[in-house]
Design a protein around this motif. Structure first.
Motif, mmCIF file in Angstrom:
data_model
loop_
_atom_site.group_PDB
_atom_site.id
_atom_site.type_symbol
_atom_site.label_atom_id
_atom_site.label_comp_id
_atom_site.label_asym_id
_atom_site.label_seq_id
_atom_site.Cartn_x
_atom_site.Cartn_y
_atom_site.Cartn_z
ATOM 1 N N VAL A 6 50.112 49.222 44.913
ATOM 2 C CA VAL A 6 49.153 49.089 43.814
ATOM 3 C C VAL A 6 49.663 48.026 42.857
ATOM 4 N N ALA A 7 48.965 46.911 42.780
ATOM 5 C CA ALA A 7 49.372 45.796 41.921
ATOM 6 C C ALA A 7 48.396 45.669 40.769
ATOM 7 N N SER A 8 48.900 45.690 39.548
ATOM 8 C CA SER A 8 48.001 45.613 38.392
ATOM 9 C C SER A 8 48.506 44.629 37.349
ATOM 10 N N ASP A 9 47.573 43.836 36.851
ATOM 11 C CA ASP A 9 47.817 43.062 35.643
ATOM 12 C C ASP A 9 48.172 44.041 34.520
ATOM 13 N N LEU A 10 48.847 43.574 33.516
ATOM 14 C CA LEU A 10 49.239 44.454 32.412
ATOM 15 C C LEU A 10 48.258 44.381 31.242
ATOM 16 N N ASP A 11 48.330 43.312 30.449
ATOM 17 C CA ASP A 11 47.580 43.243 29.198
ATOM 18 C C ASP A 11 46.075 43.233 29.433
ATOM 19 N N ARG A 12 45.388 44.153 28.757
ATOM 20 C CA ARG A 12 43.938 44.293 28.812
ATOM 21 C C ARG A 12 43.437 44.746 30.193
ATOM 22 N N THR A 13 44.375 45.255 31.009
ATOM 23 C CA THR A 13 44.002 45.898 32.265
ATOM 24 C C THR A 13 44.651 47.266 32.334
ATOM 25 N N LEU A 14 45.971 47.295 32.302
ATOM 26 C CA LEU A 14 46.693 48.567 32.349
ATOM 27 C C LEU A 14 47.152 49.012 30.964
ATOM 28 N N ILE A 15 47.552 48.050 30.105
ATOM 29 C CA ILE A 15 48.021 48.373 28.761
ATOM 30 C C ILE A 15 47.234 47.552 27.742
ATOM 31 N N TYR A 16 47.196 48.061 26.487
ATOM 32 C CA TYR A 16 46.300 47.473 25.490
ATOM 33 C C TYR A 16 46.968 47.400 24.122
ATOM 34 N N VAL A 67 51.927 42.988 37.791
ATOM 35 C CA VAL A 67 51.765 41.571 38.114
ATOM 36 C C VAL A 67 51.162 40.911 36.878
ATOM 37 N N THR A 68 51.963 40.147 36.156
ATOM 38 C CA THR A 68 51.586 39.720 34.816
ATOM 39 C C THR A 68 51.843 38.241 34.563
ATOM 40 N N THR A 69 51.115 37.689 33.610
ATOM 41 C CA THR A 69 51.361 36.329 33.145
ATOM 42 C C THR A 69 52.473 36.305 32.106
ATOM 43 N N ARG A 70 52.890 37.456 31.642
ATOM 44 C CA ARG A 70 53.990 37.526 30.677
ATOM 45 C C ARG A 70 55.253 36.881 31.240
ATOM 46 N N THR A 71 56.060 36.315 30.358
ATOM 47 C CA THR A 71 57.377 35.849 30.753
ATOM 48 C C THR A 71 58.244 37.059 31.095
ATOM 49 N N ARG A 72 59.382 36.791 31.707
ATOM 50 C CA ARG A 72 60.272 37.902 32.040
ATOM 51 C C ARG A 72 60.689 38.655 30.768
ATOM 52 N N THR A 73 61.020 37.934 29.715
ATOM 53 C CA THR A 73 61.433 38.587 28.467
ATOM 54 C C THR A 73 60.318 39.449 27.897
ATOM 55 N N GLN A 74 59.096 38.937 27.897
ATOM 56 C CA GLN A 74 57.965 39.713 27.388
ATOM 57 C C GLN A 74 57.696 40.936 28.261
ATOM 58 N N TYR A 91 59.413 46.573 42.205
ATOM 59 C CA TYR A 91 59.030 45.162 42.258
ATOM 60 C C TYR A 91 58.137 44.848 41.059
ATOM 61 N N ALA A 92 58.262 43.638 40.547
ATOM 62 C CA ALA A 92 57.371 43.165 39.489
ATOM 63 C C ALA A 92 57.230 41.660 39.625
ATOM 64 N N VAL A 93 56.051 41.157 39.292
ATOM 65 C CA VAL A 93 55.769 39.722 39.340
ATOM 66 C C VAL A 93 55.474 39.268 37.917
ATOM 67 N N CYS A 94 56.252 38.329 37.408
ATOM 68 C CA CYS A 94 56.096 37.839 36.036
ATOM 69 C C CYS A 94 55.743 36.347 36.049
ATOM 70 N N ALA A 95 55.354 35.851 34.874
ATOM 71 C CA ALA A 95 55.045 34.420 34.706
ATOM 72 C C ALA A 95 54.034 33.939 35.737
ATOM 73 N N LYS A 196 49.371 34.799 41.181
ATOM 74 C CA LYS A 196 49.743 36.202 41.304
ATOM 75 C C LYS A 196 49.645 36.678 42.751
ATOM 76 N N SER A 197 48.684 36.120 43.491
ATOM 77 C CA SER A 197 48.490 36.559 44.874
ATOM 78 C C SER A 197 49.689 36.220 45.752
ATOM 79 N N ALA A 198 50.375 35.114 45.453
ATOM 80 C CA ALA A 198 51.558 34.747 46.238
ATOM 81 C C ALA A 198 52.660 35.793 46.050
ATOM 82 N N GLY A 199 52.846 36.218 44.799
ATOM 83 C CA GLY A 199 53.827 37.265 44.542
ATOM 84 C C GLY A 199 53.443 38.567 45.218
ATOM 85 N N LEU A 200 52.156 38.904 45.167
ATOM 86 C CA LEU A 200 51.671 40.122 45.815
ATOM 87 C C LEU A 200 51.917 40.068 47.320
#
Length: 279
Positions: A6-16, A67-74, A91-95, A196-200
């Protein structure tokens, strides 16, 4: 053994964030919220307690992969509910695909491979950064940022963006191998090879998952949704605003944090169903 991913974007999808919660009920009827991100002593992001309980159950049945656009630090500020205190997704996909984390540790070989692709397939990031500095009016631009030396983004006053500005910027960037995405108050300029699909796909290969599910709300999530056996998008966000749809993608009516809860609920139901069939 887990057979689902199960791969999910974070901001405004899983968390708000507070700004994105979209609670349209009286305060006394609002759902109980769980803080999942704290920065400088302030709670920044939330999910409903019900969504958190569903997510914990989901982690026991499937590989749950942020699976997020956030940087690793964020990303590392986010503390998702899991089976044990301090749980870290395996596993997590960042940036936006620039970093692949395995048990919270960056995969260096993955990073090196991504940078080789960027050098070969898109214009230098500095060229795009310089262009943004020219075309982003300080009157409606609050910040200009470079994320992990991989992509750039602006924080803008969205209501004040000139008509056609996003379209013009998208055209200019497309000629140089970059994609523009408007998400809330942020305008992202991301190299097309950074996906994101490449990381997935890499995580699916490593886990051997038979079923792949995904969720996201923005243009940068479209490839993530298309790469899964089934995907979900909320009733808000860039994809909803443009009417984006695709086969095997469920477009929800719910918006805000209620959409996040519904996404986890439907994903869990799908994983349970798949598990029952495989028994």
């Amino acid at each position: 053994m887990k057979h689902a991913l199960v791969a999910s974007d974070l901001d405004r999808t899983l968390i708000y964030s507070n700004r994105a919660l979209a609670l349209d009920v009286p305060d006394r009827l609002a759902p109980r919220l769980l803080s999942v991100e704290v920065h400088d002593g302030k709670a920044l992001s939330f999910m409903t307690e019900a969504a958190a309980e569903l997510l914990v159950e989901l982690t026991g049945l499937a590989y749950v992969v942020p699976v997020t656009t956030r940087t690793r630090t964020q990303y590392e500020r986010v503390n998702l509910p899991g089976p044990t205190p301090g749980w870290v997704p395996p596993y997590a996909v960042c940036a936006n695909g620039g970093h692949l984390l395995v048990d919270g540790v960056p995969d260096v070989d993955w990073q090196n491979g991504i940078r080789e692709r960027l050098a070969a397939e898109s214009a230098p990031l500095r060229e795009v950064v310089e262009h943004l500095a020219i075309v982003a009016d300080p009157e409606w631009t609050h910040k200009r940022k470079v994320a992990d030396d991989l992509f750039a983004y602006l924080v803008v006053e969205r209501a004040e963006l000139p008509e056609g500005w996003i379209t013009d910027l998208s055209g200019w960037c497309a000629e140089r191998g970059f994609t523009i995405s408007l998400q809330g108050r942020k305008v992202y300029a991301v190299p097309a090879p950074l996906s994101k699909s490449a990381g997935l796909a890499e995580v699916a290969l490593r886990t051997g998952a038979r079923t792949v599910l995904s969720a996201g709300d923005s243009l940068l999530d479209a490839d993530l949704l298309l790469a899964a056996d089934h995907g979900w998008r909320p009733g808000h966000g860039e994809l909803a605003e443009t009417g984006w749809t695709a086969p095997d993608v469920t477009a929800l009516d719910q918006i805000g944090v209620a959409a996040g809860e519904e996404i986890v609920r439907q994903m869990l139901a799908r994983v349970r169903s798949a598990a029952a069939v495989s028994v």
